[in-house]
Design a protein around this motif. Structure first.
Motif, short mmCIF file in Angstrom:
data_model
loop_
_atom_site.label_atom_id
_atom_site.label_comp_id
_atom_site.label_asym_id
_atom_site.label_seq_id
_atom_site.Cartn_x
_atom_site.Cartn_y
_atom_site.Cartn_z
N VAL A 46 0.84 -1.21 0.00
CA VAL A 46 0.00 0.00 0.00
C VAL A 46 0.87 1.25 0.00
N ASN A 47 1.90 1.27 0.81
CA ASN A 47 2.79 2.43 0.86
C ASN A 47 3.54 2.63 -0.46
N ALA A 66 -5.06 -0.68 -4.16
CA ALA A 66 -5.40 0.56 -4.85
C ALA A 66 -6.31 1.44 -4.00
N ILE A 67 -7.36 0.87 -3.43
CA ILE A 67 -8.31 1.66 -2.65
C ILE A 67 -7.63 2.32 -1.45
N VAL A 68 -6.86 1.53 -0.71
CA VAL A 68 -6.22 2.08 0.50
C VAL A 68 -5.19 3.13 0.14
N ALA A 69 -4.43 2.90 -0.93
CA ALA A 69 -3.42 3.88 -1.36
C ALA A 69 -4.07 5.18 -1.81
N ILE A 70 -5.17 5.10 -2.53
CA ILE A 70 -5.88 6.31 -2.96
C ILE A 70 -6.33 7.11 -1.74
N GLY A 101 3.11 -3.48 -10.78
CA GLY A 101 4.31 -3.03 -11.52
C GLY A 101 4.73 -1.63 -11.14
N LEU A 102 3.78 -0.72 -10.97
CA LEU A 102 4.11 0.65 -10.58
C LEU A 102 4.70 0.70 -9.18
N ALA A 103 4.23 -0.21 -8.30
CA ALA A 103 4.71 -0.21 -6.92
C ALA A 103 6.08 -0.85 -6.78
N ARG A 104 6.43 -1.71 -7.72
CA ARG A 104 7.66 -2.51 -7.59
C ARG A 104 8.90 -1.61 -7.50
#
Length: 525
Positions: free
Chosen positions: A65-66, A96-100, A167-170
């Motif tokens: 999430v972070n 996605a929901i928690v990150a938003i 992929g974006l978080a990696r």
């Protein structure tokens, strides 16, 4: 205190972990970010989600999430921006929901049955700067600016030019993020059974009172395993996910509902709770008898149901077949909960919507806003600790006596149990008699040869309006229009007997089980 102890909030944990959880709650307040990070602080190595991608622990989920929060910031997402999410139940949707929310942006949760035109129109209307969709919905997203698309669930053959949540978080930092300048917000879109869905703002609880009410009515326990079959884009699935974060459970998620797979999941994971909509219960009752017989679901203490009407004697048939575990939640996206019926209520008074939980006021009012006597029918109004933030178009629900109008009609019995007759605007006046389709639906669904049914009102020259039934016949059975009418005559009032019946292969239902009435074929005049 008894409820708090049962859900595990007072469970002994090492002081440093308890401190970490407290810091998250103090930082974020009640809500999704604090729920995920507090769970990770208390029980980092426990499985958080089991889905088709495998298992992820609370510590790993918190870190992901972070990382995705940082990815959103790197893409220019700022507090107050809107991001649409069109996804099924899986870990990437949760991330996605928690990150938003952590960014302080708005989550636009879209129904997985959204059409191409609906998605494009809603994304434009709500000014979505990013659209997160599962790969299977790329056709639906054709009219959306491709540069704004991020894939949630992606298969091996996913388009190479589209980024993914994972992929974006990696490779990004999993460092905690500061609290944003404004609070994140979740917009849940109403069912849209008759038109374009409306965006309903759901405010997160300001304190723990809603949790006490919820857990006081449905006996969840700390660190249990919960199978969430109900869609997470809907308020019922999301509510059970969000509130149960405080219990630090393990969630079992699958992208598609299969009744026999759900039974196997309950057995394999010794799940204590299952979150469903009534249509799922019906399909579990109708599952392969051999699978039912050889599957051990004795661990199931809670079958939490909501999303549409719990018709006929379905709850008792389900409990006779599985366990006495049904807790049926009557409410709506706008109202939150109204009443909850437990196994005893449903056994003693089949069809009841139950009783109001803690700190919930429910009144049945007449058209002038006066409370009607017990047993008389009126419009149901409610007040609770689950605030409704209004629709995104600026409108809100009507109120009377300080309570929100649910739009439903019903009555209380002598034991204080609520019974819902149907929607206020569903009432049919046939030959001067007021009749609600729900009464006939509940009668017909008990017919041994009928697997599904919905009833509507249609115009009639003689009576003004009459009831018409759309019936799905069980495989291997046959029925005539006369058979349906004859069965109804012995169970409902004369004016509630269907004047017309149409047989369909299936009813057009959305993922929460509600019939899309606009898609029903018209009767010939």
């Amino acid at each position: 205190m008894k409820v708090v102890r049962r859900i595990g909030m007072l469970r002994p944990v090492p002081p440093h972990r308890l401190l970490g959880a407290g810091i998250q709650l103090a930082k974020w307040g009640p809500g999704l970010p604090s729920g995920v990070h507090s769970a990770a602080a208390r029980f980092p190595g426990q499985a958080a989600i089991v889905d088709e991608a495998g298992e992820i622990t609370w510590s790993e989920l918190s870190a992901e999430v972070n990382r995705f929060t940082q990815a959103l910031k790197d893409r220019g997402v700022e507090p107050g921006d809107s991001i649409a999410v069109l996804a099924r139940n899986h870990r990437h949707m949760i991330v996605a929901i928690v990150a938003i929310m952590q960014v302080g942006a708005r989550v636009l949760l879209l129904n997985t049955m959204a059409s191409r035109s609906q998605l494009a129109e809603l994304a434009e209307r709500e000014d979505a700067s990013c659209v997160i969709v599962d790969q299977e919905f790329l056709d639906v997203a054709q009219d959306v600016d491709r540069s704004t698309i991020v894939l949630g669930w992606a298969d091996a053959d996913a388009p190479a030019d589209l980024p993914t949540v994972s992929g974006l978080a990696r490779g990004l930092s999993a460092k905690a993020h500061p609290k944003p300048s404004r609070h994140g917000q979740i917009i849940i879109f109403t069912s849209g059974t008759t038109g374009l869905p409306k965006g309903a703002r759901r405010e997160e609880p300001k304190d723990l009172r809603p949790l006490i009410a919820f857990f006081g009515a449905i006996p969840y326990r700390g660190r249990s395993t919960i199978v969430i079959a109900a869609p997470l884009f809907h308020s019922w699935g999301l509510l059970n996910f969000a509130f149960n974060l405080s219990t630090v459970p393990t969630y079992v998620l699958r992208r598609r509902f299969d009744p026999e797979q759900v039974l196997r999941d309950v057995e394999q994971h010794r799940a204590e709770a299952l979150v469903v909509v009534p249509l799922m219960m019906q399909r579990m009752v109708d599952a392969d008898p051999d699978v039912i017989a050889r599957t051990d679901v004795s661990s199931l203490r809670i079958t939490a149901s909501s999303g549409s009407a719990l018709g006929g004697d379905l709850a008792n048939r389900y409990m006779d077949l599985f366990t006495d575990s049904v807790y049926n939640f009557y409410g709506a996206t706008e109202t939150g909960w109204v009443t909850i019926a437990g196994p005893r209520d449903l056994r003693e008074a089949p069809g009841t919507a139950g009783v109001p939980p803690f700190r919930t006021t429910v009144k049945v009012l007449d058209p002038d806003g006066r409370e009607v006597p017990q047993g008389e029918t009126g419009v149901i109004h409610v007040g609770n600790d689950m605030p409704f933030g209004g629709y995104t178009d600026g409108n809100s629900k009507a109120f009377a006596d300080g309570l929100m109008n649910t739009g439903d009609v019903g009555h209380f019995d002598e034991n204080g149990r609520l019974f819902v007759s149907g929607r206020d605007d569903d009432m049919v006046i046939s030959g001067g008699e007021n009749v609600f389709p729900r009464e006939l639906e509940d009668a017909l669904v008990e017919h041994p040869d009928i697997s599904d049914v919905v009833v509507t009102g249609i115009d009639d020259e003689r009576f003004g309006q009459v009831l018409a039934a759309y019936v799905v016949v069980r495989e291997g059975s046959s029925l005539s229009e006369e058979d349906v009418a004859a069965y109804a005559k012995g169970r409902v009032a004369r004016f509630a007997v269907p004047a017309r019946t149409m047989f369909l292969d299936e009813l057009p239902r959305n993922p929460t089980g509600k019939v899309m009435k606009r898609d029903l074929p018209a009767f010939e005049q």
